[in-house]
Design a protein around this motif. Structure first.
Motif, PDB file in Angstrom:
ATOM      1  N   GLU A   1       0.825  -1.202   0.000  1.00 29.89           N
ATOM      2  CA  GLU A   1       0.000   0.000   0.000  1.00 29.89           C
ATOM      3  C   GLU A   1       0.861   1.256   0.000  1.00 29.89           C
ATOM      4  N   SER A   2       0.938   1.871  -1.153  1.00 33.40           N
ATOM      5  CA  SER A   2       1.670   3.121  -1.304  1.00 33.40           C
ATOM      6  C   SER A   2       1.202   3.770  -2.602  1.00 33.40           C
ATOM      7  N   ASP A   3       1.119   5.081  -2.585  1.00 34.57           N
ATOM      8  CA  ASP A   3       0.690   5.800  -3.787  1.00 34.57           C
ATOM      9  C   ASP A   3       1.847   6.087  -4.732  1.00 34.57           C
ATOM     10  N   ILE A   4       3.063   5.900  -4.261  1.00 29.96           N
ATOM     11  CA  ILE A   4       4.241   6.257  -5.048  1.00 29.96           C
ATOM     12  C   ILE A   4       5.128   5.025  -5.217  1.00 29.96           C
ATOM     13  N   ALA A   5       5.265   4.552  -6.435  1.00 28.59           N
ATOM     14  CA  ALA A   5       6.033   3.333  -6.709  1.00 28.59           C
ATOM     15  C   ALA A   5       7.486   3.474  -6.264  1.00 28.59           C
ATOM     16  N   GLY A   6       8.114   4.596  -6.573  1.00 26.73           N
ATOM     17  CA  GLY A   6       9.529   4.775  -6.222  1.00 26.73           C
ATOM     18  C   GLY A   6       9.786   4.671  -4.738  1.00 26.73           C
ATOM     19  N   ARG A   7       8.888   5.247  -3.940  1.00 26.85           N
ATOM     20  CA  ARG A   7       9.049   5.159  -2.487  1.00 26.85           C
ATOM     21  C   ARG A   7       8.872   3.719  -2.020  1.00 26.85           C
TER      22      ARG A   7
ATOM     23  N   GLY B   1      13.781  -2.068  -0.837  1.00 33.37           N
ATOM     24  CA  GLY B   1      15.212  -2.368  -0.978  1.00 33.37           C
ATOM     25  C   GLY B   1      15.860  -2.774   0.330  1.00 33.37           C
ATOM     26  N   GLY B   2      15.497  -2.116   1.409  1.00 34.92           N
ATOM     27  CA  GLY B   2      16.047  -2.479   2.720  1.00 34.92           C
ATOM     28  C   GLY B   2      15.630  -3.873   3.137  1.00 34.92           C
ATOM     29  N   ILE B   3      14.387  -4.209   2.865  1.00 30.98           N
ATOM     30  CA  ILE B   3      13.889  -5.546   3.197  1.00 30.98           C
ATOM     31  C   ILE B   3      14.581  -6.594   2.328  1.00 30.98           C
ATOM     32  N   TYR B   4      14.782  -6.265   1.060  1.00 28.41           N
ATOM     33  CA  TYR B   4      15.472  -7.190   0.147  1.00 28.41           C
ATOM     34  C   TYR B   4      16.884  -7.493   0.650  1.00 28.41           C
ATOM     35  N   ILE B   5      17.589  -6.472   1.071  1.00 33.39           N
ATOM     36  CA  ILE B   5      18.951  -6.676   1.562  1.00 33.39           C
ATOM     37  C   ILE B   5      18.939  -7.551   2.813  1.00 33.39           C
ATOM     38  N   ALA B   6      18.033  -7.276   3.728  1.00 38.50           N
ATOM     39  CA  ALA B   6      17.924  -8.086   4.934  1.00 38.50           C
ATOM     40  C   ALA B   6      17.595  -9.542   4.580  1.00 38.50           C
ATOM     41  N   ALA B   7      16.648  -9.738   3.672  1.00 35.79           N
ATOM     42  CA  ALA B   7      16.274 -11.093   3.260  1.00 35.79           C
ATOM     43  C   ALA B   7      17.432 -11.803   2.565  1.00 35.79           C
ATOM     44  N   SER B   8      18.239 -11.059   1.824  1.00 39.48           N
ATOM     45  CA  SER B   8      19.406 -11.649   1.167  1.00 39.48           C
ATOM     46  C   SER B   8      20.410 -12.169   2.185  1.00 39.48           C
ATOM     47  N   MET B   9      20.581 -11.443   3.272  1.00 37.86           N
ATOM     48  CA  MET B   9      21.485 -11.902   4.337  1.00 37.86           C
ATOM     49  C   MET B   9      20.954 -13.186   4.983  1.00 37.86           C
TER      50      MET B   9
ATOM     51  N   PHE C   1      22.784  -4.821   7.538  1.00 43.77           N
ATOM     52  CA  PHE C   1      21.415  -5.315   7.674  1.00 43.77           C
ATOM     53  C   PHE C   1      20.597  -4.342   8.530  1.00 43.77           C
ATOM     54  N   ALA C   2      21.142  -3.961   9.673  1.00 41.05           N
ATOM     55  CA  ALA C   2      20.440  -3.040  10.586  1.00 41.05           C
ATOM     56  C   ALA C   2      20.247  -1.658   9.952  1.00 41.05           C
TER      57      ALA C   2
ATOM     58  N   ILE D   1      16.632   0.202   9.155  1.00 39.31           N
ATOM     59  CA  ILE D   1      16.355   1.552   9.648  1.00 39.31           C
ATOM     60  C   ILE D   1      16.025   2.474   8.480  1.00 39.31           C
ATOM     61  N   GLY D   2      16.778   2.372   7.400  1.00 34.26           N
ATOM     62  CA  GLY D   2      16.503   3.186   6.220  1.00 34.26           C
ATOM     63  C   GLY D   2      15.138   2.893   5.627  1.00 34.26           C
ATOM     64  N   SER D   3      14.783   1.625   5.550  1.00 32.03           N
ATOM     65  CA  SER D   3      13.480   1.238   5.026  1.00 32.03           C
ATOM     66  C   SER D   3      12.358   1.821   5.879  1.00 32.03           C
ATOM     67  N   ALA D   4      12.483   1.702   7.184  1.00 31.93           N
ATOM     68  CA  ALA D   4      11.465   2.241   8.078  1.00 31.93           C
ATOM     69  C   ALA D   4      11.403   3.768   7.976  1.00 31.93           C
ATOM     70  N   THR D   5      12.558   4.423   7.824  1.00 37.62           N
ATOM     71  CA  THR D   5      12.591   5.877   7.711  1.00 37.62           C
ATOM     72  C   THR D   5      11.847   6.360   6.467  1.00 37.62           C
ATOM     73  N   ILE D   6      11.963   5.620   5.380  1.00 36.52           N
ATOM     74  CA  ILE D   6      11.269   5.977   4.133  1.00 36.52           C
ATOM     75  C   ILE D   6       9.773   5.690   4.240  1.00 36.52           C
ATOM     76  N   LEU D   7       9.443   4.581   4.837  1.00 39.97           N
ATOM     77  CA  LEU D   7       8.078   4.072   4.749  1.00 39.97           C
ATOM     78  C   LEU D   7       7.135   4.553   5.843  1.00 39.97           C
ATOM     79  N   LEU D   8       7.600   4.672   7.066  1.00 37.34           N
ATOM     80  CA  LEU D   8       6.688   4.844   8.189  1.00 37.34           C
ATOM     81  C   LEU D   8       6.179   6.264   8.463  1.00 37.34           C
ATOM     82  N   PRO D   9       6.916   7.323   8.130  1.00 41.98           N
ATOM     83  CA  PRO D   9       6.368   8.649   8.457  1.00 41.98           C
ATOM     84  C   PRO D   9       5.049   8.924   7.719  1.00 41.98           C
ATOM     85  N   GLN D  10       4.169   9.595   8.408  1.00 40.92           N
ATOM     86  CA  GLN D  10       2.924  10.029   7.782  1.00 40.92           C
ATOM     87  C   GLN D  10       3.228  11.278   6.952  1.00 40.92           C
ATOM     88  N   ARG D  11       2.828  11.257   5.733  1.00 42.05           N
ATOM     89  CA  ARG D  11       3.055  12.415   4.854  1.00 42.05           C
ATOM     90  C   ARG D  11       1.719  13.032   4.536  1.00 42.05           C
ATOM     91  N   GLY D  12       1.692  14.325   4.396  1.00 44.68           N
ATOM     92  CA  GLY D  12       0.412  14.948   4.118  1.00 44.68           C
ATOM     93  C   GLY D  12       0.537  16.091   3.263  1.00 44.68           C
TER      94      GLY D  12
END
Length: 106
Positions: A51-57, A63-71, A90-91, A95-106
């Protein structure tokens, strides 16, 4: 819920890419490519479920999840335990993935 889709996407992407790796680098049969291509197609579909309105985001956060899963794949499937540098990266990626994804944007 989005992280569940990311985990599913990571598993299907890594599995699909690994069969190509196995075919090219490990001399496995070209028949390995059929399930690999199906896995990669399923990966692309699964990633659109996030669930996201922006594909790039979405892709950047994934990408962060992919790297973690690769490890994890490296450790569980290939039998190569991550070292401290792998775990640090991995850590940072999570953190980067959460920083991109979790903030509420308005």
């Amino acid at each position: 819920m989005i992280y569940l889709w990311f985990i599913a996407a990571a598993i299907t992407e890594i599995a699909g890419c690994f069969v190509v790796w196995a075919w090219v680098r490990l001399d496995k049969s070209a028949l390995w490519l059929m399930p690999g291509l199906a896995s990669l197609a399923f990966f692309a579909w699964v990633l659109t479920r996030a669930e996201s309105d922006i594909a790039g985001r979405t892709y950047a956060a994934y990408g962060g999840i992919y790297i973690a899963a690769s490890m994890i794949w490296m450790w569980l499937v290939e039998g190569n335990r991550p070292d401290r540098w792998d775990l640090t990266g991995f850590a940072i990626c999570l953190i980067g993935s959460a920083t991109i994804l979790l903030p509420q944007r308005g």
